[in-house]
Scaffold this active site. Structure first.
Site, PDB file in Angstrom:
ATOM      1  N   ARG A 192       0.825  -1.211   0.000  1.00 16.40           N
ATOM      2  CA  ARG A 192       0.000   0.000   0.000  1.00 16.40           C
ATOM      3  C   ARG A 192       0.858   1.258   0.000  1.00 16.40           C
ATOM      4  NH1 ARG A 192      -2.913  -2.233   5.074  1.00 16.40           N
ATOM      5  NH2 ARG A 192      -3.881  -4.107   4.210  1.00 16.40           N
ATOM      6  N   THR A 208     -10.384  -4.678   4.870  1.00 15.93           N
ATOM      7  CA  THR A 208     -10.618  -6.066   4.461  1.00 15.93           C
ATOM      8  C   THR A 208      -9.745  -7.022   5.254  1.00 15.93           C
ATOM      9  OG1 THR A 208     -11.272  -5.423   2.221  1.00 15.93           O
ATOM     10  CG2 THR A 208     -10.506  -7.681   2.525  1.00 15.93           C
ATOM     11  N   GLU A 209      -8.504  -6.648   5.465  1.00 16.84           N
ATOM     12  CA  GLU A 209      -7.591  -7.463   6.275  1.00 16.84           C
ATOM     13  C   GLU A 209      -8.159  -7.657   7.678  1.00 16.84           C
ATOM     14  OE1 GLU A 209      -2.884  -7.367   7.716  1.00 16.84           O
ATOM     15  OE2 GLU A 209      -3.682  -5.824   6.383  1.00 16.84           O
ATOM     16  N   GLY A 210      -8.722  -6.591   8.251  1.00 14.11           N
ATOM     17  CA  GLY A 210      -9.324  -6.693   9.569  1.00 14.11           C
ATOM     18  C   GLY A 210     -10.536  -7.605   9.592  1.00 14.11           C
ATOM     19  N   GLY A 220      -9.399 -11.177   9.468  1.00  7.95           N
ATOM     20  CA  GLY A 220      -8.866 -11.567  10.773  1.00  7.95           C
ATOM     21  C   GLY A 220      -9.970 -11.818  11.774  1.00  7.95           C
TER      22      GLY A 220
END
Length: 637
Positions: free
Chosen positions: A103, A143-145, A148
């Site tokens: 990023r 999205t990563e969160g 997870g």
């Protein structure tokens, strides 16, 4: 049963390295043949087959993208081809999902790397990779969160007890905290008041269970780029340099390093310096000063456009610590259990901060001697940055997010007699801590990549007919969200119905075992057998009678209604046919022929908004009385 496994390969392309995860799960079509009613109402059982990490991060190849395949990905790809059976490779999805390190790159270099990685996978493997833009991409921090959050709650088994809302004041999921090298994430379900107040700020996640029903969750997620441990340290060093105005090499006093430690940093280690200049950091071992220097990096005073905010003016709904509990992974685990020890111990704020204070007050010679005595290999570099990372984590948790301190004050005035206390009563007793770092759950490494596979595996399950227009995926919590991201998997509509009389017997047995009465099931079974021996002309009349009985909710239990739905009777008696065998997880129901459905049957497919906001399952969940984190973790801290 090796031939019944499905596989998925996900590359976590982080800022410091790339880790590959291989997951497997049993084919949904096979699961339904032997699953119990309780298993049918759960998500697919996913197992971690293998994982491996290599360094450095993919962003290091930004200037030479053509070498990223042979010099970086090759080892992991060859390992994947060994672990995944040869005949399963074409049906195995592969994902390369880059995070904060990518990023930070300029758009042009970022796109060049993505194309190079996708080309390498397509040229060197036959894994399923239908679209580079979806299978090889830089995912957002949000999205990563979400991934997870899915992974943690899945491993804790909390999706298995979605209906058990009596525990924890109706709040049954854990929040998720992640900190890598470049970014930090948070994901949680706010309390009812905050969820209603900030409904449009939430993300809707939809999953499909083995029985074809769906579960929906509304989760808040936020990400802070530059708040990962490595990027935060660069910002910290940059602030230290503000106190100096000399453009050539010099010593910079650093309270976040043990006294006596000297380390030289060049331009690659700093966000901005005069070219070709090196700086020497000199540790002073002043941890209180370290906390004071790192706290401003939180930027709590940044303008907040959308109240309330946490860090850097980022909007986050109020966190209710009376019901919201969190687990932290990655740096939250390594910084609390690495250099400071306590590998198999639960995190306790007082104990941890006392260890940090003791460690960071020692001279560097003492630290080195201790590491040698403990024969801790490869920890010298970690020890150099341990005090900074500890201060950053403490400030993030308590000054930033606002976790209760349980008697620990910011000036580190410790009371060695303080023990665990209950948040509400203040009494000394065992309780569920609002924050707990972890690395594994049930022996499985916690990784957000599992969340991606949960969605994919869930999307392979054929839906019950009334849920066919509710695709698996996630997006903004608004009607008709344009950003809804589909699971990317396909299901076979023919697998949603068991074929053969033996399968019907199995279904009836399960329904009887879960029902308080056997009279109605026996009547229905007798009716089915009778109808099978009548000519087709008389079957249609009998079907209408049978369906009317099935729709009588007060006489037929939920498990039986679910297992003997319209699709089952239609298949058994050939009432109507379908013109397709596979339906992609696209949600394009207008492209599918559902046959000649009667108007009264169509009304049964309607769903209210209130039903969509909760788990849409007709089965009753078992009660859970144990705290899931304590029950599942065991000695895996």
């Amino acid at each position: 049963m090796g031939q019944n496994w499905r596989y998925g390969v996900v590359f976590d392309a982080g800022s410091s390295g790339t880790r590959m995860y291989i997951y497997k799960w049993e084919d949904p079509a096979k699961v339904t043949q032997h699953a119990t009613l309780e298993e049918l109402r759960r998500l697919p059982a996913i197992k971690l087959e293998s994982s491996e990490k290599i360094r450095p991060g993919v962003s290091s190849f930004a200037s030479v993208p053509e070498t990223i395949g042979s010099d970086h990905l090759r080892f992991l790809v060859e390992l994947a081809l060994v672990k995944v059976p040869h005949d399963k490779v074409p049906d195995t999805p592969v994902y390369i999902m880059a995070t904060a390190g990518m990023r930070l790159l300029p758009a042009g270099r970022r796109q060049g790397l993505l194309l190079a990685m996708c080309s390498y996978l397509r040229d060197s493997t036959s894994f399923s990779l239908p679209d580079c833009s979806t299978n090889v991409q830089v995912i957002s921090g949000e999205t990563e969160g979400l991934y997870g959050w899915l992974a943690v709650n899945y491993l804790l088994g909390l999706f298995d007890y979605q209906d058990d809302l009596d525990n924890h004041n109706g709040h049954h999921t854990y929040g998720f905290l992640d900190m890598g090298g470049a970014s930090a994430q948070i994901a949680f379900v706010p309390n009812a008041t905050e969820a209603e107040k900030h409904a449009e700020d939430l993300k809707l996640i939809r999953l499909r269970n083995i029985d074809g029903t769906i579960s929906e969750y509304k989760v808040f997620t936020a990400s802070w780029l530059g708040y990962g441990a490595n990027q935060a340290r660069k910002r910290y060093i940059d602030k230290l340099l503000d106190a100096y105005d000399r453009p050539v090499g010099f010593d910079v006093l650093d309270p976040c390093m043990p006294s006596g430690l000297r380390t030289t940093l060049n331009n690659e280690s700093l966000p901005r310096t005069v070219p070709n200049t090196e700086f020497t950091l000199v540790g002073t071992g002043n941890f209180s000063g370290c906390l004071a220097k790192t706290e401003p990096l939180l930027r709590k005073d940044a303008p907040c456009i959308d109240e309330p905010c946490l860090l850097n003016g980022e909007h986050v709904p109020l966190i209710d610590f009376s019901i919201n509990r969190f687990v932290g992974v990655s740096e939250y685990w390594h910084t609390t259990h690495g250099v400071f020890g306590g590998k198999h111990e639960a995190y306790k704020p007082v104990t941890y901060q006392q260890r940090v204070l003791d460690f960071c007050s020692r001279s560097w010679d003492e630290v080195i001697a201790d590491l040698m005595d403990r024969k801790v290999k490869g920890k010298v570099e970690d020890a150099q940055e341990a005090c900074f990372k500890a201060s950053w984590l403490i400030n993030i948790l308590y000054e930033g997010i606002g976790f209760p301190r349980f008697g620990v004050e910011h000036d580190l005035s410790f009371d060695s007699n303080i023990s665990e206390i209950n948040i509400e009563t203040g009494k000394e007793r065992s309780f569920v801590a609002p924050f707990q770092p972890l690395n594994r759950i049930g022996g499985v490494e916690v990784s957000w990549t599992l969340g991606r596979v949960i969605l994919y595996a869930s999307g392979q399950i054929p839906p019950q007919r009334q849920y066919i227009s509710f695709p698996v995926g996630f997006g903004s919590n608004v009607p008709g969200a344009a950003d809804f991201e589909l699971a990317g998997s396909a299901y076979d509509i023919t697998l949603s119905v068991h074929k053969g009389h033996g399968a019907l017997d199995s279904i009836m047995d399960k329904a009887r075992a879960n029902s308080g009465s056997t009279i109605i099931p026996l009547i229905l079974l007798g009716a089915i057998i009778t109808i099978l021996f009548h000519e087709r002309a008389r079957r249609l009349h009998r079907i209408r009678w049978l369906n009317s009985i099935i729709r009588l909710n007060r006489f037929v239990t939920s498990p039986l209604r679910f297992r003997l739905d319209y699709s089952l009777t239609n298949r058994l008696f050939e009432r109507r046919t379908y013109d397709y065998e596979r339906v992609m997880e696209e949600g394009d129901v207008d492209q599918m022929d559902l046959g000649n459905i009667d108007s009264d049957e169509c009304s049964a497919l309607d769903m209210s908004d209130s039903m969509q906001a909760r788990r849409l399952s007709p089965l009753t969940a078992p009660r859970s009385t144990l705290d899931p984190l304590a029950a599942r973790l065991g000695d895996n801290f």
